[in-house]
Write a protein that holds these residues in place. Structure first.
Motif: not given
Length: 406
Positions: A312-331
């Protein structure tokens, strides 16, 4: 026919050229450096974290990556050593140029790497360590607490225990930061709810203690109404084995955090005591929702085992990173942090918010008792599960500010 062949050749050359000169063709990978205990007893917890993280990132990579960059996961074994872990973190930042750091199950290691992450301004996702200090008094902009902390675990257990007809409590556990923090948060909340509760005594042993018989004998002689066991991963399994073998678990009610968690119950097998009260953030069989069932199915297909709490922890970390970069629009690290502060993502246990102020994930806590189930003959599971929402368990923002001296 000749003209058609010429045109086909030209089209092939153009296609290859477009591929070669595409802005994403030579995009450097987005690197995530995992530092954790990948050898020894703790590996039963930490491997689920990185495996679930990889499962999410594999799907993203197959779809083109994050902002056109493939995610590359680098792993280093902490071996529970702070100096070794810091060396790994520095090497990953300076030589590997990682974009993100992640790990670790050790709170001491997590706090040390957190200081480095702040200095180097590298986002650090703490995926298992449970010290409250990580996101509270020693929290900062670049650190994120994905797992529950000791305060959350203690409050969840206390909310249930304080309503039982228990008056005389005894604390026993591992003599290090995690054990003391867990015991303190649990007892403080019990006393707040039930002022008549009495703390009889405290017993502490070193991490890696080989023989629990003398301690069990002493605790039994005290005859408490309830025993609060503040145990970390390395001592939890051997203590519970001893508790069953000596009959201690049959004579006294016991609570310990993660006693109902799959990693521990799978390791205990037939040696797990029944009716032990435990808390955990995740069970592969609960909640019985499509999201959790699908997560279990994907994890089992990939790794041939059922996911434990670390997944669960690994999944959540991945989703925050994936969706965070999507929202940020850039790395970009700063834009990523801005994007995920206060972000809510879907998960196998429902929606989980990363609180904006202290970057603590508001995970629900599931409290239950160990029980047998014919569907799972090789290990016990949790029954009579009570869910406590994460928002009810964390320190308030005002309390965190006070701890930080703000």
């Amino acid at each position: 026919m000749m003209k058609m062949r010429v045109w086909l050749s030209i089209l092939v050359i153009l296609s290859v050229s477009l591929l070669i000169f595409s802005p994403f063709a030579f995009a450097k990978p987005l690197k995530v450096g995992f530092i954790d205990a990948y050898s020894g007893p703790a590996s039963v917890y930490s491997n689920d974290v990185v495996d679930a993280f990889k499962l999410e990132m594999d799907k993203v990579n197959a779809a083109g990556g994050i902002q056109g960059r493939q995610v590359e996961i680098l792993k280093r074994d902490s071996k529970f050593k702070v100096d070794l872990s810091l060396g790994h973190a520095k090497e990953m930042i300076m030589r590997e140029n990682v974009d993100i750091l992640a790990g670790t199950i050790s709170s001491s290691v997590a706090l040390a790497i957190s200081n480095l992450a702040l200095k180097e301004k590298v986002p650090f996702f703490v995926t298992f360590a449970k010290s409250q200090a990580i996101t509270a008094e020693k929290g900062h902009r670049y650190v994120f607490g994905i797992a529950e902390n000791t305060t959350m675990a203690g409050k969840a257990a206390a909310a249930i225990m304080a309503k039982k007809p228990y008056k005389r409590y005894l604390i026993a556990g591992d003599d290090y930061e995690y054990g003391h923090a867990l015991a303190e948060s649990t007892w403080e909340k019990i006393k707040e709810i039930n002022p008549d509760a009495e703390l009889m005594s405290q017993t502490w042993w070193k991490v890696g203690e080989p023989d629990f018989t003398p301690y069990i004998t002493a605790i039994s002689s005290a005859k408490p109404d309830m025993v609060i066991l503040a145990l970390g991963g390395r001592n939890l399994v051997p203590f519970l084995k001893a508790a069953k073998a000596t009959g201690f678990a049959d004579r006294f009610p016991i609570w310990t955090h993660t006693a109902t968690e799959l990693s521990n119950l799978r390791a205990l097998g037939k040696d797990a005591p029944l009716n032990t009260v435990g808390t955990s953030n995740y069970h592969f069989y609960y909640p019985e929702t499509p999201a959790n069932k699908n997560f279990v199915k994907e994890f089992e297909a990939a790794y041939k085992r059922k996911p434990a709490v670390g997944a669960l922890y690994g999944y959540l970390a991945a989703r925050y990173i994936i969706e965070g970069y999507q929202k940020a629009g850039k790395v970009d690290s700063e834009k990523l942090i801005d994007a995920i502060e206060g972000m809510t993502v879907d998960s196998p246990v429902g929606k989980v918010t990363l609180r904006a102020y202290d970057h603590q994930a508001l995970l629900p806590m599931f409290l239950g008792v160990t029980a047998s189930d014919p569907a799972y003959p090789d290990f016990l599971i949790a029954k009579d599960i009570v869910t406590v929402p994460g928002a009810e368990l964390v320190l308030s923002v005002e309390e965190v500010k006070k701890l930080r001296g703000e």
